[in-house]
Every structure is written in C-alpha cells, then in structure tokens.
Motif scaffolding. Sequence first.
Motif, PDB file in Angstrom:
ATOM      1  N   HIS A 183       0.750  -1.397  -0.104  1.00 44.39           N
ATOM      2  CA  HIS A 183       0.082   0.215   0.054  1.00 44.39           C
ATOM      3  C   HIS A 183       0.685   1.329   0.141  1.00 44.39           C
ATOM      4  O   HIS A 183       0.526   2.366  -0.331  1.00 44.39           O
ATOM      5  CB  HIS A 183      -1.130   0.097   1.199  1.00 44.39           C
ATOM      6  N   ARG A 184       2.124   1.218   0.353  1.00 45.77           N
ATOM      7  CA  ARG A 184       3.086   2.278   0.443  1.00 45.77           C
ATOM      8  C   ARG A 184       3.619   2.554  -0.955  1.00 45.77           C
ATOM      9  O   ARG A 184       4.077   3.779  -1.368  1.00 45.77           O
ATOM     10  CB  ARG A 184       4.038   2.064   1.434  1.00 45.77           C
ATOM     11  N   CYS A 185       3.269   1.756  -1.978  1.00 44.62           N
ATOM     12  CA  CYS A 185       4.067   1.883  -3.479  1.00 44.62           C
ATOM     13  C   CYS A 185       2.981   2.451  -4.221  1.00 44.62           C
ATOM     14  O   CYS A 185       1.818   2.171  -4.481  1.00 44.62           O
ATOM     15  CB  CYS A 185       4.345   0.676  -3.971  1.00 44.62           C
ATOM     16  N   GLU A 186       3.473   3.417  -4.643  1.00 42.88           N
ATOM     17  CA  GLU A 186       2.765   4.314  -5.819  1.00 42.88           C
ATOM     18  C   GLU A 186       2.806   3.651  -7.271  1.00 42.88           C
ATOM     19  O   GLU A 186       3.722   3.387  -7.605  1.00 42.88           O
ATOM     20  CB  GLU A 186       2.892   6.052  -5.806  1.00 42.88           C
ATOM     21  N   ILE A 187       1.742   3.196  -7.799  1.00 43.78           N
ATOM     22  CA  ILE A 187       1.514   2.573  -9.065  1.00 43.78           C
ATOM     23  C   ILE A 187       2.594   3.272 -10.081  1.00 43.78           C
ATOM     24  O   ILE A 187       3.406   2.403 -10.678  1.00 43.78           O
ATOM     25  CB  ILE A 187       0.116   2.282  -9.366  1.00 43.78           C
ATOM     26  N   ASN A 188       2.317   4.479 -10.449  1.00 45.33           N
ATOM     27  CA  ASN A 188       3.038   5.136 -11.709  1.00 45.33           C
ATOM     28  C   ASN A 188       4.521   4.865 -11.423  1.00 45.33           C
ATOM     29  O   ASN A 188       5.343   4.880 -12.253  1.00 45.33           O
ATOM     30  CB  ASN A 188       2.599   6.257 -11.934  1.00 45.33           C
ATOM     31  N   THR A 189       4.743   5.472 -10.196  1.00 46.41           N
ATOM     32  CA  THR A 189       6.236   5.414  -9.603  1.00 46.41           C
ATOM     33  C   THR A 189       6.846   3.969  -9.758  1.00 46.41           C
ATOM     34  O   THR A 189       7.973   4.033 -10.405  1.00 46.41           O
ATOM     35  CB  THR A 189       6.046   6.015  -8.224  1.00 46.41           C
ATOM     36  N   THR A 190       5.973   3.103  -9.470  1.00 49.90           N
ATOM     37  CA  THR A 190       6.702   1.547  -9.547  1.00 49.90           C
ATOM     38  C   THR A 190       6.907   1.190 -10.951  1.00 49.90           C
ATOM     39  O   THR A 190       7.870   0.574 -11.330  1.00 49.90           O
ATOM     40  CB  THR A 190       5.620   0.701  -8.812  1.00 49.90           C
ATOM     41  N   ILE A 191       5.984   1.531 -12.046  1.00 43.89           N
ATOM     42  CA  ILE A 191       6.239   1.190 -13.273  1.00 43.89           C
ATOM     43  C   ILE A 191       7.116   1.971 -13.936  1.00 43.89           C
ATOM     44  O   ILE A 191       7.872   1.440 -14.484  1.00 43.89           O
ATOM     45  CB  ILE A 191       4.853   1.644 -13.942  1.00 43.89           C
ATOM     46  N   LEU A 192       7.373   3.043 -13.524  1.00 44.43           N
ATOM     47  CA  LEU A 192       8.579   3.832 -14.084  1.00 44.43           C
ATOM     48  C   LEU A 192      10.010   3.234 -13.704  1.00 44.43           C
ATOM     49  O   LEU A 192      10.637   3.152 -14.554  1.00 44.43           O
ATOM     50  CB  LEU A 192       8.517   5.416 -13.750  1.00 44.43           C
ATOM     51  N   GLU A 193       9.828   2.831 -12.493  1.00 45.69           N
ATOM     52  CA  GLU A 193      11.287   2.105 -11.696  1.00 45.69           C
ATOM     53  C   GLU A 193      11.480   0.999 -12.510  1.00 45.69           C
ATOM     54  O   GLU A 193      12.794   0.499 -12.666  1.00 45.69           O
ATOM     55  CB  GLU A 193      11.029   2.028 -10.441  1.00 45.69           C
ATOM     56  N   LEU A 194      10.376   0.237 -12.788  1.00 47.39           N
ATOM     57  CA  LEU A 194      10.541  -1.209 -13.570  1.00 47.39           C
ATOM     58  C   LEU A 194      11.001  -1.037 -14.939  1.00 47.39           C
ATOM     59  O   LEU A 194      11.904  -1.608 -15.328  1.00 47.39           O
ATOM     60  CB  LEU A 194       9.238  -1.839 -13.515  1.00 47.39           C
ATOM     61  N   GLU A 195      10.341   0.106 -15.404  1.00 45.10           N
ATOM     62  CA  GLU A 195      10.797   0.360 -17.037  1.00 45.10           C
ATOM     63  C   GLU A 195      12.235   0.806 -17.120  1.00 45.10           C
ATOM     64  O   GLU A 195      12.974   0.586 -18.163  1.00 45.10           O
ATOM     65  CB  GLU A 195       9.809   1.458 -17.643  1.00 45.10           C
TER      66      GLU A 195
END
Length: 226
Positions: A183-195
């Motif tokens: 719940h502490r992970c923001e979706i868009n930020t997580t996607i950007l980090e993975l990309e």
Amino acid sequence: APDIVVTSKIPLLIFVRDKMREPSNATLGENEVSSAYNLIIGELHRGEFMTVKRATKASSYYMIPDNSDDKSLAYWAFIYIQRSEAKVAIAVYHPAGNQAAADVVEEFRIAWNKLMHRVNQLLLLKSLNVTRVASALLIPEHPQKELGTISQSKPTDPHARNISSSAQYECEEVFRRRFHLNHRCEINTTILELESSVLHQFAVANRKGVFVYRDEKENIVYMTLA
C-alpha cells in the motif's frame, strides 16, 4: 462433360525489413528470401493448418484429406511453391466433379492464408526482437492489451479480420497477471522504476510501455505493463 483439373494460384507476400514484399523482389537478399521460404516449408510440415506429404518434384506436395491416408485419397490435390513467380499453386482433381474440386481449392485458400498469417507473425516477431522497433502491422501505436507468444496463439483467417486495423498481424493475448503492491507503493512510480531498471533492456523503442523477450526455446513474446 469430362472431368478436368481445377487450378488456382495465390501470390506470396512476406514481411521483410519494414514492409510486406514479394519474396522474388530483386531488392531482397537471398538469405532473407530463403529464411522466409524455410518458415513456410516448416509450417507446412508442422501440419497445423493442413496435412501434406512431399511429392517427388522439388517444392511440391500433395494434400491428405481429412479421414484419409496417402494410400487411399478421396481426391488428388497437388501444391507447388513457385519461388520464381512468388506464388503457391494448387491443382485439384475430384472424382465427384469440378464443383467438389473447387470447394477443395477454397478450403486450401483459407488454410494457406492462416499458414501465411502465422509465417508473417513469426517474421515480425523476429524483427521486433532483433531491432527493438515495432511494425504497425504487429503492434498498434497505442496497444491496449498484453499479448503473448506466437507459438500459443491461434490466428484466424486474415480475410475474416477487421481490415480497418493496420495491426493485421497482432498476436492474441495468451497470458495476463495482476500484481499486488504494498500500500505504500505508488503505481505510476513503480512502473517507471521497473521500466528504467529490470525491463529497460527489453524495451521496444517506438512503443511506450511495450517489451519484447526471447526465451531459451526461442519463443518470442511481447508484453505491456500498466
């Protein structure tokens, strides 16, 4: 009226470099043409779309009708791959008459279009994996779904597809997975980090959020992350 042989020819078009071309095109290299023909022959031998046996003449085959064997055929149907003309030809004799032979020709046309649809998907996927650049024939500019391996997809008759779509060789979706984030992970930020990290080496240059991967069995998949 005496029975005659019903014949037909279908032009061949393959994806090479950046567009659909005739494999006899003088601008193509022999390796490119041979690679495409090897895929066509491989798909014929695989037998998903039709059952054939090699005939004595080079690049020629005869079809095995359903519920038949090569010792007792319901009809004769010979297939000739004519590299010099960039066409496949079929000649059919049916003891029930010319209309029955014409029906076999139409069945072959549908099966051949499915076979060539798969061949061109394979060529497009190989190009995607090598260049990391997507063709609009394979992936639309704004992909809306995750898609998977060509080896598991079941293409339909290209003539039955929506011809208004430029991505006429788009693969079917075969796998989808939902990941639960803390719940502490923001979706868009997580996607950007993975990309920008683990998925960066698989990124497709001209399709945002699309990635391509070839596994150890040489299956090529492309996928989206959203």
